[in-house]
Design an enzyme around this catalytic site. Sequence first.
Site, PDB file in Angstrom:
ATOM      1  N   TYR A  95      -1.385   4.203 -10.823  1.00 32.04           N
ATOM      2  CA  TYR A  95      -0.047   4.485 -10.263  1.00 32.04           C
ATOM      3  C   TYR A  95       0.058   5.815  -9.523  1.00 32.04           C
ATOM      4  CZ  TYR A  95       1.887   0.132 -11.813  1.00 32.04           C
ATOM      5  OH  TYR A  95       2.134  -1.215 -11.937  1.00 32.04           O
ATOM      6  N   GLU A 137       3.624  -3.462 -18.250  1.00 35.43           N
ATOM      7  CA  GLU A 137       2.223  -3.886 -18.154  1.00 35.43           C
ATOM      8  C   GLU A 137       1.431  -3.510 -19.405  1.00 35.43           C
ATOM      9  OE1 GLU A 137       1.071  -2.441 -14.248  1.00 35.43           O
ATOM     10  OE2 GLU A 137       2.531  -3.777 -13.331  1.00 35.43           O
TER      11      GLU A 137
HETATM   12  C1  HEM Z   1       5.669   0.974  -8.290  1.00 30.81           C
HETATM   13  C2  HEM Z   1       4.518   0.669  -7.738  1.00 30.81           C
HETATM   14  C3  HEM Z   1       4.148  -0.723  -7.280  1.00 30.81           C
HETATM   15  C4  HEM Z   1       4.929  -1.684  -6.715  1.00 30.81           C
HETATM   16  C5  HEM Z   1       6.420  -1.625  -6.390  1.00 30.81           C
HETATM   17  C6  HEM Z   1       4.074  -2.829  -6.457  1.00 30.81           C
HETATM   18  C7  HEM Z   1       4.485  -4.012  -5.871  1.00 30.81           C
HETATM   19  C8  HEM Z   1       3.687  -5.113  -5.705  1.00 30.81           C
HETATM   20  C9  HEM Z   1       4.137  -6.362  -5.153  1.00 30.81           C
HETATM   21  C10 HEM Z   1       5.533  -6.649  -4.659  1.00 30.81           C
HETATM   22  C11 HEM Z   1       3.089  -7.208  -5.167  1.00 30.81           C
HETATM   23  C12 HEM Z   1       3.069  -8.653  -4.690  1.00 30.81           C
HETATM   24  C13 HEM Z   1       3.268  -9.515  -5.906  1.00 30.81           C
HETATM   25  C14 HEM Z   1       3.106 -10.969  -5.623  1.00 30.81           C
HETATM   26  O1  HEM Z   1       1.980 -11.426  -5.593  1.00 30.81           O
HETATM   27  O2  HEM Z   1       4.086 -11.616  -5.421  1.00 30.81           O
HETATM   28  C15 HEM Z   1       1.965  -6.495  -5.717  1.00 30.81           C
HETATM   29  C16 HEM Z   1       0.711  -7.034  -5.861  1.00 30.81           C
HETATM   30  C17 HEM Z   1      -0.398  -6.271  -6.110  1.00 30.81           C
HETATM   31  N1  HEM Z   1      -0.409  -4.949  -6.493  1.00 30.81           N
HETATM   32 FE1  HEM Z   1       1.184  -3.772  -6.749  1.00 30.81          FE
HETATM   33  N2  HEM Z   1       2.803  -2.524  -6.865  1.00 30.81           N
HETATM   34  C18 HEM Z   1       2.804  -1.257  -7.370  1.00 30.81           C
HETATM   35  C19 HEM Z   1       1.713  -0.589  -7.886  1.00 30.81           C
HETATM   36  C20 HEM Z   1       0.423  -1.029  -7.799  1.00 30.81           C
HETATM   37  C21 HEM Z   1      -0.738  -0.261  -8.197  1.00 30.81           C
HETATM   38  C22 HEM Z   1      -0.694   1.126  -8.832  1.00 30.81           C
HETATM   39  C23 HEM Z   1      -1.831  -1.016  -7.915  1.00 30.81           C
HETATM   40  C24 HEM Z   1      -3.289  -0.661  -8.097  1.00 30.81           C
HETATM   41  C25 HEM Z   1      -3.874   0.190  -7.355  1.00 30.81           C
HETATM   42  C26 HEM Z   1      -1.361  -2.274  -7.365  1.00 30.81           C
HETATM   43  C27 HEM Z   1      -2.169  -3.318  -6.985  1.00 30.81           C
HETATM   44  C28 HEM Z   1      -1.706  -4.564  -6.619  1.00 30.81           C
HETATM   45  C29 HEM Z   1      -2.582  -5.676  -6.297  1.00 30.81           C
HETATM   46  C30 HEM Z   1      -4.091  -5.647  -6.294  1.00 30.81           C
HETATM   47  C31 HEM Z   1      -1.750  -6.748  -5.986  1.00 30.81           C
HETATM   48  C32 HEM Z   1      -2.170  -8.134  -5.526  1.00 30.81           C
HETATM   49  C33 HEM Z   1      -2.252  -8.043  -4.060  1.00 30.81           C
HETATM   50  C34 HEM Z   1      -3.123  -9.031  -3.441  1.00 30.81           C
HETATM   51  O3  HEM Z   1      -4.003  -9.512  -4.113  1.00 30.81           O
HETATM   52  O4  HEM Z   1      -2.933  -9.245  -2.258  1.00 30.81           O
HETATM   53  N3  HEM Z   1       0.002  -2.236  -7.310  1.00 30.81           N
HETATM   54  N4  HEM Z   1       2.359  -5.220  -6.040  1.00 30.81           N
END
Ligand code: HEM
Length: 406
Positions: A95, A137
């Site tokens: 994060y 989480e």
């Molecule tokens: C407050 C912080 C964060 C927000 C608001 C956020 C938001 C999101 C959203 C909206 C999605 C798409 C979910 C879906 O599949 O419908 C997502 C997916 C994902 N997020 Fe986050 N996220 C945050 C932090 C993080 C962090 C810290 C990481 C790791 C470095 C991360 C890694 C991912 C990954 C790997 C995906 C799947 C994306 C893909 O495979 O294309 N996220 N996140």
Amino acid sequence: MLSERTIEIIKSTVPVLAKQGTEITSHFYKRMLSNHPELLNIFNHTNQQKGRQQTALATTLYAAAERIDQLETILPVVKQIAHKHRSLGVKKEHYPIVGENLLAAMKEVLGDLATDEIISAWEEAYNEIANVFIELEQRMYADAENMEGGWKDFKPFVVVDKVKESSVITSFYLKPKDNAVLPSFLPGQYVTVKVKIDGHQYLLNRQYSLSDAPGKEYFRISVKREAEPDQPKGVVSNYLHDDVQIGDELNISVPAGDFTLDVTQNSPVVFISGGVGVTPIMSMLNTIAKENPSRPVRFVHSAKNEDVHAFRLEVKELMNRLPNGTSFICYTEPSRQESANHTGYLTKDILKQFISENADYFICGPVPFMKAVINYLKELGVASENIHYEFFGPALQIEQPKGSTI
Ligand code: HEM
Ligand SMILES: Cc1cc2nc3c(=O)[nH]c(=O)nc-3n(C[C@H](O)[C@H](O)[C@H](O)COP(=O)(O)OP(=O)(O)OC[C@H]3O[C@@H](n4cnc5c(N)ncnc54)[C@H](O)[C@@H]3O)c2cc1C
């Protein structure tokens, strides 16, 4: 607790940031992934290239910021994302990396507009939002590890069978390599499959819905070979179809996801799927047949034609076991004389016959299909809380959230 001043700054800057659309989040991803290439082992590179992940992040972040003084109202959205994060292994320590690069991206894109006061307000707000994710989480990780048959992150499974369901969809039957008992899951949930493919520098992750009922000795996933003419071939689906054979191993996460059927209910359910979107529905249908066969069920499925229509015989057999079940099949591009209930796309008029009081509607399929079906259902008077849907990619907005200006 954020100060009144911080809340005021955040709320007044959301419209300005939202106007930049995905410019900030696109810049953020480029920046973060070049500073931390190890994160390419987690992120889906195709979703990045197509810009879908950038849109999902921007939408969520701005929606959260708009409700910064009542973050509990975005918990359902956070829950869906947290499931995805947990299934991919996104951890607490990631994060601050996102936070640092996001704030830097804001500064770099907005220039002088991003005053120190604005950036420090956003830093506070990001930390507040991040904590909501981290807490949820942490609980999900503990549950996944401590549940009966659960494990931490990924565990090797052996492909014990590979069955062709149509010309484009193949099922993989998976058993844990350590022969441990399988955890239960809710019908509709998915697993993340993590693979190392020759010629690819980073690990690749993809989600696949479990397509059979819980309580079996195996997990079944059913994968469509993504190979449209004039487009790059889908990397992981083609690898699974061509290179993964019976006896091979795949690393799998504990099942996740909140697109799930409440099996304790007896109320009518209407399943509406398009193409490979049928997979989570197959788990739901199999579960009803096993646990509550008298529940009223309508199974509506749209496929291009008979060749690509998966689970045709399985659904027929399941319907024989459901005294209150009916199925309705549409072929949009029949290749010859084929037996379907309808030729062409699903229409509002067709869907009208499946509307029933107290019913829940479960929808999964290509994005335009889902948009059309959900809008028809709403026009037919179905309440939003009875409409459940799953995207096979980063979630997109079907409609504006209530009260949002974004
Ligand atoms: C407050 C912080 C964060 C927000 C608001 C956020 C938001 C999101 C959203 C909206 C999605 C798409 C979910 C879906 O599949 O419908 C997502 C997916 C994902 N997020 Fe986050 N996220 C945050 C932090 C993080 C962090 C810290 C990481 C790791 C470095 C991360 C890694 C991912 C990954 C790997 C995906 C799947 C994306 C893909 O495979 O294309 N996220 N996140
Ligand atoms: C919750 C969930 C459940 C899912 N369940 C299933 C399931 O049960 N069965 C199933 O088959 N799939 C399912 N999916 C989809 C699955 O995760 C993969 O996205 C799918 O298998 C494609 O992965 P791939 O690596 O083969 O294709 P990718 O390489 O990721 O490519 C995806 C598509 O994008 C196109 N593409 C690639 N690069 C570009 C580019 N630069 N520009 C434009 N287009 C491009 C490709 O031609 C292909 O059509 C699910 C997804 C989610 C999120």
